[in-house]
Design an enzyme around this catalytic site. Structure first.
Site: not given
Ligand SMILES: *Cc1c(COP(=O)(O)O)cnc(C)c1O
Length: 398
Positions: A6, A133, A223, A250
């Site tokens: 990014y 996202y 999600d 994660k």
């Protein structure tokens, strides 16, 4: 030469070089700093946790990895069993992969093939949220909704099969009325939309989504790559409303090794279970079920249970609410708090320029994005450390 994420490499500021890490602290040559964002929300037990390190070492002495095609092993079997009992309802069938994005891809592929397996070829459309996202791979970008990440998709034309809805019940009802015959699944980041701007919404939206999915036979996908393992103040949002497919990543491994899982309920699993080889799920990441990752994930979940992490998270929320009460500034649009997440949304993202360095000089690692200054601390953080994080955020505005 490392190509960093990014970042415009030409103008990027030098990243902080970490030489050691322990507990909530990251260490550079120069100083220690509290990691206020848990290495992209994953390191929930902090760094160098002895039990997690030991789990990896123990497994490394046996084997680090074997493929899951034609082979199996105890760490992956034990983790799948653990997830079966740890997760609500009949979310019992674990498909492992190496990252959250891939696990979302697997969820979407499962949902699409689920209806193909039943001979329902018209159900090709995916419903997802505005500001969603779900990862950086192509299909996850397509179901996502963020210009910063997705301008590249536009070069490839319109999104034909993805419909976005805001987190408002009337809009959701309209979308179902209009598209239900073609709808395949509804994918959401439940309660907390992370990378789309730390947006929080009410569980009544998810309750309604579950009802509509049941009425119109549409699969519901949560999600929980970011929200899973306590971040919203619920163990999983799936404890409140049950999806058909749940994606975790994660914090699954305590942030120690990249791994993720797509968990299907009985209905979805049985949509593939057949004598017909063509109905199998044709997917298999090389490193799925990696033995080191499974060993550390198992230990991470044991710690989560044994050391009553849910009470640690409610303590974090309590302290955060106490410290942020009455804090306002003209430049701030809103301060939002949910479980182990606090976000100070500013009106103009330019206000946050320079904050990372400001925080660094005060011994805090932070990484604002869009209009968000936020913290998602490791759950083992001490009260005075958390207060330092929050004070630094407030100090920026004074
Ligand atoms: C981080 C994230 C992903 C992507 O996970 P990776 O491991 O980075 O591929 C997907 N969905 C959500 C909600 C996330 O926060």
């Amino acid at each position: 030469m490392i190509w960093y994420p990014y970042q415009q490499m030409k103008t990027m500021k030098e990243p902080y070089k970490i030489i050691d890490a322990e507990g909530v602290y990251l260490k550079t040559e120069e100083r220690e700093m509290i990691d206020s964002i848990s290495s992209w929300w994953s390191v929930i037990h902090g760094y160098k946790h002895p039990a997690l390190t030991e789990a990896i070492k123990y497994q490394a002495d046996h084997f680090c990895h074997v493929m899951l095609g034609g082979l199996t092993h105890e760490p992956v079997q034990r983790l799948a069993d653990k997830l079966k009992s740890f997760l609500p309802g009949d979310l019992d069938y674990s498909f492992f992969s190496d990252s959250g994005s891939v696990a979302v891809e697997v969820a979407l592929k499962m949902a699409l093939q689920y209806y193909v397996n039943q001979g329902e070829m018209e159900r090709t459309k995916i419903l997802s949220l505005t500001h969603a996202y779900h990862g950086d791979t192509f299909k996850t970008m397509e179901v996502g909704d963020d210009e910063d990440y997705h301008f590249i998709l536009e070069a490839y034309g319109e999104k034909k099969d993805v419909i976005h809805v805001p987190t408002q019940i009337p809009a959701l009802e309209q979308a179902f009325e209009r598209y239900h015959r073609e709808l395949n699944c509804f994918i959401v980041e439940p309660l907390l939309q992370g990378a789309g701007g730390m947006r929080m919404y009410d569980s009544s939206f998810l309750v309604r989504a579950r009802e509509l999915c049941d009425r119109y036979d549409v699969l519901l996908i949560f999600d929980e790559v970011a929200t899973g393992f306590g971040r919203t103040g619920n163990r999983f949002v799936a404890d409140l409303v049950q999806p058909d497919i749940l994606v975790l990543g994660k914090a699954l491994t305590g942030g120690y090794i990249g791994h993720a899982v797509t968990v299907a309920n009985r209905k979805v699993y049985h949509g593939f279970y057949s004598d017909d080889a063509d109905k199998a799920l044709m997917h298999g990441p090389t490193f799925m079920g990696n033995a080191l990752a499974c060993s550390v994930a198992l230990k991470s979940i044991e710690l989560f249970e044994q050391e009553n992490y849910m009470s640690k998270i409610s303590r974090i929320e309590e302290i955060t609410r106490r410290e942020m009460t009455g804090f306002t500034d003209d430049r701030i649009r809103e301060v939002r708090i949910m479980g182990g997440c606090v976000c100070v949304e500013v009106k103009d993202g330019a206000v946050l320029r320079g904050y990372q360095q400001f925080a660094y000089e005060r011994g805090i690692f932070s990484r604002p994005f869009l209009n968000c200054m936020y913290a998602m601390v490791p759950y083992i953080i001490a009260e005075e450390e958390l207060v330092r994080v929050l004070d630094t955020m407030k100090e920026w505005f004074t």
